[in-house]
Design an enzyme around this catalytic site. Structure first.
Site, PDB file in Angstrom:
ATOM      1  N   LYS A 176      41.257-108.786 -17.619  1.00  0.00           N
ATOM      2  CA  LYS A 176      40.739-109.261 -18.903  1.00  0.00           C
ATOM      3  C   LYS A 176      40.442-108.015 -19.746  1.00  0.00           C
ATOM      4  O   LYS A 176      39.442-107.312 -19.538  1.00  0.00           O
ATOM      5  CB  LYS A 176      39.462-110.097 -18.685  1.00  0.00           C
ATOM      6  CG  LYS A 176      38.893-110.660 -19.968  1.00  0.00           C
ATOM      7  CD  LYS A 176      37.660-109.866 -20.356  1.00  0.00           C
ATOM      8  CE  LYS A 176      37.140-110.211 -21.707  1.00  0.00           C
ATOM      9  NZ  LYS A 176      37.882-109.625 -22.821  1.00  0.00           N
ATOM     10  N   GLU A 251      31.621 -98.602 -14.489  1.00  0.00           N
ATOM     11  CA  GLU A 251      31.721 -97.286 -15.116  1.00  0.00           C
ATOM     12  C   GLU A 251      31.341 -97.470 -16.580  1.00  0.00           C
ATOM     13  O   GLU A 251      31.975 -98.243 -17.304  1.00  0.00           O
ATOM     14  CB  GLU A 251      33.139 -96.714 -14.971  1.00  0.00           C
ATOM     15  CG  GLU A 251      33.562 -96.514 -13.521  1.00  0.00           C
ATOM     16  CD  GLU A 251      32.625 -95.630 -12.691  1.00  0.00           C
ATOM     17  OE1 GLU A 251      31.902 -94.803 -13.271  1.00  0.00           O
ATOM     18  OE2 GLU A 251      32.596 -95.796 -11.445  1.00  0.00           O
ATOM     19  N   CYS A 285      34.377 -92.035 -23.462  1.00  0.00           N
ATOM     20  CA  CYS A 285      33.104 -92.036 -22.723  1.00  0.00           C
ATOM     21  C   CYS A 285      32.700 -90.624 -22.355  1.00  0.00           C
ATOM     22  O   CYS A 285      31.530 -90.353 -22.119  1.00  0.00           O
ATOM     23  CB  CYS A 285      33.230 -92.888 -21.470  1.00  0.00           C
ATOM     24  SG  CYS A 285      34.529 -92.313 -20.378  1.00  0.00           S
ATOM     25  N   GLU A 386      24.054 -93.641 -26.852  1.00  0.00           N
ATOM     26  CA  GLU A 386      25.486 -93.378 -27.043  1.00  0.00           C
ATOM     27  C   GLU A 386      25.906 -93.900 -28.417  1.00  0.00           C
ATOM     28  O   GLU A 386      25.643 -95.052 -28.750  1.00  0.00           O
ATOM     29  CB  GLU A 386      26.289 -94.100 -25.950  1.00  0.00           C
ATOM     30  CG  GLU A 386      27.769 -93.780 -26.013  1.00  0.00           C
ATOM     31  CD  GLU A 386      28.589 -94.567 -24.986  1.00  0.00           C
ATOM     32  OE1 GLU A 386      28.420 -95.796 -24.897  1.00  0.00           O
ATOM     33  OE2 GLU A 386      29.412 -93.944 -24.300  1.00  0.00           O
TER      34      GLU A 386
HETATM   35  N1  LIG Z   1      32.618 -94.464 -17.773  1.00  0.00           N
HETATM   36  C1  LIG Z   1      33.851 -94.719 -18.126  1.00  0.00           C
HETATM   37  O1  LIG Z   1      34.798 -94.485 -17.373  1.00  0.00           O
HETATM   38  C2  LIG Z   1      34.135 -95.328 -19.469  1.00  0.00           C
HETATM   39  C3  LIG Z   1      35.437 -95.281 -19.967  1.00  0.00           C
HETATM   40  C4  LIG Z   1      35.703 -95.865 -21.207  1.00  0.00           C
HETATM   41  C5  LIG Z   1      34.695 -96.493 -21.922  1.00  0.00           C
HETATM   42  N2  LIG Z   1      33.447 -96.515 -21.411  1.00  0.00           N
HETATM   43  C6  LIG Z   1      32.359 -97.146 -22.168  1.00  0.00           C
HETATM   44  O2  LIG Z   1      32.807 -98.354 -22.768  1.00  0.00           O
HETATM   45  C7  LIG Z   1      32.048 -98.630 -23.941  1.00  0.00           C
HETATM   46  C8  LIG Z   1      32.973 -99.007 -25.072  1.00  0.00           C
HETATM   47  O3  LIG Z   1      33.786-100.076 -24.705  1.00  0.00           O
HETATM   48  P1  LIG Z   1      33.557-101.589 -25.184  1.00  0.00           P
HETATM   49  O4  LIG Z   1      32.914-101.596 -26.524  1.00  0.00           O
HETATM   50  O5  LIG Z   1      34.845-102.296 -24.997  1.00  0.00           O
HETATM   51  O6  LIG Z   1      32.504-102.097 -24.102  1.00  0.00           O
HETATM   52  P2  LIG Z   1      31.951-103.588 -23.871  1.00  0.00           P
HETATM   53  O7  LIG Z   1      30.946-103.494 -22.790  1.00  0.00           O
HETATM   54  O8  LIG Z   1      31.550-104.212 -25.132  1.00  0.00           O
HETATM   55  O9  LIG Z   1      33.233-104.402 -23.370  1.00  0.00           O
HETATM   56  C9  LIG Z   1      33.906-104.043 -22.180  1.00  0.00           C
HETATM   57  C10 LIG Z   1      34.589-105.286 -21.629  1.00  0.00           C
HETATM   58  O10 LIG Z   1      33.606-106.225 -21.221  1.00  0.00           O
HETATM   59  C11 LIG Z   1      33.888-107.488 -21.806  1.00  0.00           C
HETATM   60  N3  LIG Z   1      32.635-108.223 -22.021  1.00  0.00           N
HETATM   61  C12 LIG Z   1      31.878-108.290 -23.142  1.00  0.00           C
HETATM   62  N4  LIG Z   1      30.819-109.101 -22.946  1.00  0.00           N
HETATM   63  C13 LIG Z   1      30.902-109.536 -21.668  1.00  0.00           C
HETATM   64  C14 LIG Z   1      30.081-110.393 -20.866  1.00  0.00           C
HETATM   65  N5  LIG Z   1      28.980-110.969 -21.333  1.00  0.00           N
HETATM   66  N6  LIG Z   1      30.471-110.617 -19.582  1.00  0.00           N
HETATM   67  C15 LIG Z   1      31.576-110.036 -19.092  1.00  0.00           C
HETATM   68  N7  LIG Z   1      32.393-109.240 -19.809  1.00  0.00           N
HETATM   69  C16 LIG Z   1      32.059-108.981 -21.073  1.00  0.00           C
HETATM   70  C17 LIG Z   1      34.605-107.129 -23.098  1.00  0.00           C
HETATM   71  O11 LIG Z   1      35.316-108.240 -23.594  1.00  0.00           O
HETATM   72  C18 LIG Z   1      35.482-105.989 -22.629  1.00  0.00           C
HETATM   73  O12 LIG Z   1      36.635-106.480 -21.981  1.00  0.00           O
HETATM   74  C19 LIG Z   1      31.276 -97.354 -24.202  1.00  0.00           C
HETATM   75  O13 LIG Z   1      29.952 -97.527 -23.771  1.00  0.00           O
HETATM   76  C20 LIG Z   1      31.972 -96.319 -23.343  1.00  0.00           C
HETATM   77  O14 LIG Z   1      31.183 -95.221 -22.961  1.00  0.00           O
HETATM   78  C21 LIG Z   1      33.139 -95.962 -20.209  1.00  0.00           C
HETATM   79  O1  LIG Z   2      36.616 -93.103 -22.104  1.00  0.00           O
HETATM   80  C1  LIG Z   2      36.574 -92.656 -20.991  1.00  0.00           C
HETATM   81  C2  LIG Z   2      37.701 -91.977 -20.300  1.00  0.00           C
HETATM   82  C3  LIG Z   2      37.771 -90.547 -20.713  1.00  0.00           C
HETATM   83  C4  LIG Z   2      39.009 -89.881 -20.284  1.00  0.00           C
HETATM   84  O2  LIG Z   2      39.902 -90.496 -19.762  1.00  0.00           O
HETATM   85  C5  LIG Z   2      39.140 -88.451 -20.525  1.00  0.00           C
HETATM   86  O3  LIG Z   2      38.176 -87.782 -20.905  1.00  0.00           O
HETATM   87  O4  LIG Z   2      40.252 -87.924 -20.298  1.00  0.00           O
END
Ligand SMILES: NC(=O)c1ccc[n+]([C@@H]2O[C@H](COP(=O)([O-])OP(=O)(O)OC[C@H]3O[C@@H](n4cnc5c(N)ncnc54)[C@H](O)[C@@H]3O)[C@@H](O)[C@H]2O)c1
Ligand SMILES: O=CCCC(=O)C(=O)O
Length: 484
Positions: A176, A251, A285, A386
């Protein structure tokens, strides 16, 4: 590229949702351009996808690892043929510049190849038994049906760095993706479809997080959920999956520091600060967000940083001269504006930017200037939360010890970097920094697919993705004792 409506991919077939509703994905560089649409799916359709994944599990896990690997190699080869189209869709859908989108697509292909090879590697250890006439060994086995919930910021690499290890170790998956990256993810699934995976092994379903994402977390036939996204959503998923005895991996966000020591190569440190902080419009991230500078070089570093930041070209990611694209969505755009206002309200000084860009075609997109705050203190909201946008916070310290303490003074612990030539500073940074990804004389972003990746503190559920570390989440271990 013609605008298209993408169906779900369930049990090896493309199927429209019975809801009759779609979610439109628009171009953040041009709000009126619809890049494509995806299904607003129902809980029944999620049940069907999970049912298909469950049904396909037995035959898939019984294939030899090398046979599973061949499907991954095939998917990689088809993605390679479609690289240009996938990358273009990504740039149009979430704004990343085209070279970055191509790099990410290539990374997805390399991840598939890496895990394809994993099908030929060891799946356990021989362990000496205390009984000399017995044979004992451990064997990794799949966890079962894996729910994969992903964000929009890496719409190719993140789904693949979760699905590829899940599949090679014998699990079946239901993906998803985030709606803002769903059309790009659908393009990847077109490649998976052409790769000919047995029906039900890979499933793709789009819809709202609260229905489809939450549904995956709650579903008793989903044995494990791997999630990347924001902290609030992640914690809730962890609680939901944990409460029903499922396995989960979260993550999440970061508030990543880059420490600039007085003995560093200032030019290199400035370049890494801009690249690590503002590439992908600050929406990684791993992006640098807090720039912690020793007082002896604070003014010199700041002056050079501002000089170079002023040269950043902002525009449509499809335009070859663009260095930084728009924010990925209206929601993200509003969040960034909110934090810029908050920074000013709380007394941080705007040293650069802070405005919405509206000149010429920029008025059609979600553009914000590269923004740099000066005199930021750790109690300010912009030093703690963030932002996920093109905003850097400069913070002044006297010593490297102070810098590391300040760097650790947040709830997150994803990535961190230091610029210094002093080996003592390097060693204490490696030891004392609270981050899962520790980088020396390099920007905070930059994940390598063959190495473990994940955060400390609130950034992660103590799990690691990618490289060999992925095996821990996507398998469980049997210990076998044989006596003749
Ligand atoms: N640590 C990592 O590896 C990493 C990598 C990339 C992004 N991120 C983080 O992701 C965030 C940005 O992404 P985003 O805005 O898509 O995040 P988000 O949490 O809004 O959404 C992530 C996913 O969760 C789903 N989702 C939303 N509400 C939900 C619920 N109630 N139950 C289950 N699933 C639900 C969304 O549809 C989407 O598919 C930032 O905080 C970023 O730091 C972390
Ligand atoms: O958004 C998180 C992933 C970050 C990444 O893949 C990178 O820094 O290369």
């Amino acid at each position: 590229m013609s605008e298209k409506t993408f169906s779900n991919y369930i049990g090896g077939e493309w199927k429209a949702s019975a809801s009759g509703e779609v979610i439109q994905s628009t171009n953040p560089a041009n709000k009126t351009e619809v890049v494509g649409s995806v299904q607003k799916s129902t809980r029944d359709e999620l049940n069907e996808a999970v049912g298909q994944a469950k049904g396909a599990l037995k035959a898939w896990r019984k294939l030899a690892g090398a046979e599973r690997g061949n499907y991954l190699y095939q998917a990689a080869a088809i993605m390679e043929e479609n690289l240009e189209e996938i990358a273009t869709t990504m740039t149009k859908e979430m704004g990343k510049s085209l070279p970055e989108a191509k790099g990410e697509t290539m990374r997805g292909i390399q991840i598939l190849k890496y895990y394809a090879g994993e099908g030929m590697r060891s799946e356990g250890d021989v362990i000496p038994s205390t009984d000399a006439s017995a044979f004992m060994f451990s064997k990794r086995v799949p966890v079962g049906v894996v729910g994969v919930i992903t964000p929009w910021n890496f719409p190719v690499a993140i789904p693949i760095w979760k699905m590829a290890p899940a599949l090679i170790y014998g699990n079946t998956v239901v993906l998803k993706p985030a709606s803002e990256g769903s059309v790009t993810a659908a393009k990847v699934f077109e490649c998976f479809d052409k790769a000919g995976f047995p029906a039900g092994v890979v499933n793709f379903i789009t819809g709202s997080g609260s229905v489809i994402g939450q549904g995956l977390a709650e579903h008793n036939d989903v044995n494990a959920v791997t999630f990347t996204g924001s902290n609030n959503v992640g914690r809730n998923i962890g609680n939901t999956v944990g409460a029903r005895g499922g396995k989960y991996q979260l993550e999440m966000g970061g508030k990543n520091p880059i420490i600039i020591a007085e003995d560093c190569d200032i030019e290199a440190a400035v370049d890494a600060t801009l690249s690590g902080g503002l590439k992908s419009t600050g929406q990684k991230c791993t992006c640098s967000s807090r720039v912690i500078v020793q007082s002896a070089i604070y003014d010199q570093f700041k002056e050079r940083l501002l000089e170079k930041a002023k040269d950043i070209t902002v525009g449509d990611g499809m335009d070859g001269s663009t260095w930084m694209g728009p924010c990925a969505s209206e929601g993200q755009f509003n969040t960034v504006k909110h934090y810029i206002a908050k920074g000013q309200e709380e007394g941080a000084a705007l040293a650069l930017g802070g405005n919405v860009l509206t000149e010429g075609n920029l008025k059609d997109g979600y553009y914000i200037e590269p923004t740099i705050f000066d005199n930021v203190t750790t109690d300010m909201t912009i030093a703690q939360e963030e932002i996920f946008g093109p905003v850097l916070a400069l913070m002044k310290v006297e010593t490297i010890e102070d810098a590391i303490d300040l760097a650790n003074d947040v709830e997150f612990g994803l990535s961190a970097s230091i610029f210094t030539k002093n080996i003592d500073h390097i060693l204490s940074f490696i030891d004392d920094i609270e981050a899962g990804l520790v980088r020396i004389n390099s920007e905070t972003a930059g994940v390598e697919l063959q190495a473990p990746f994940g955060g400390m503190k609130a950034s992660s559920s103590y799990s690691r993705e990618q490289g060999q570390a992925a095996k821990e989440f996507f398998t469980t271990t049997k210990t076998v004792f044989i006596k003749g």
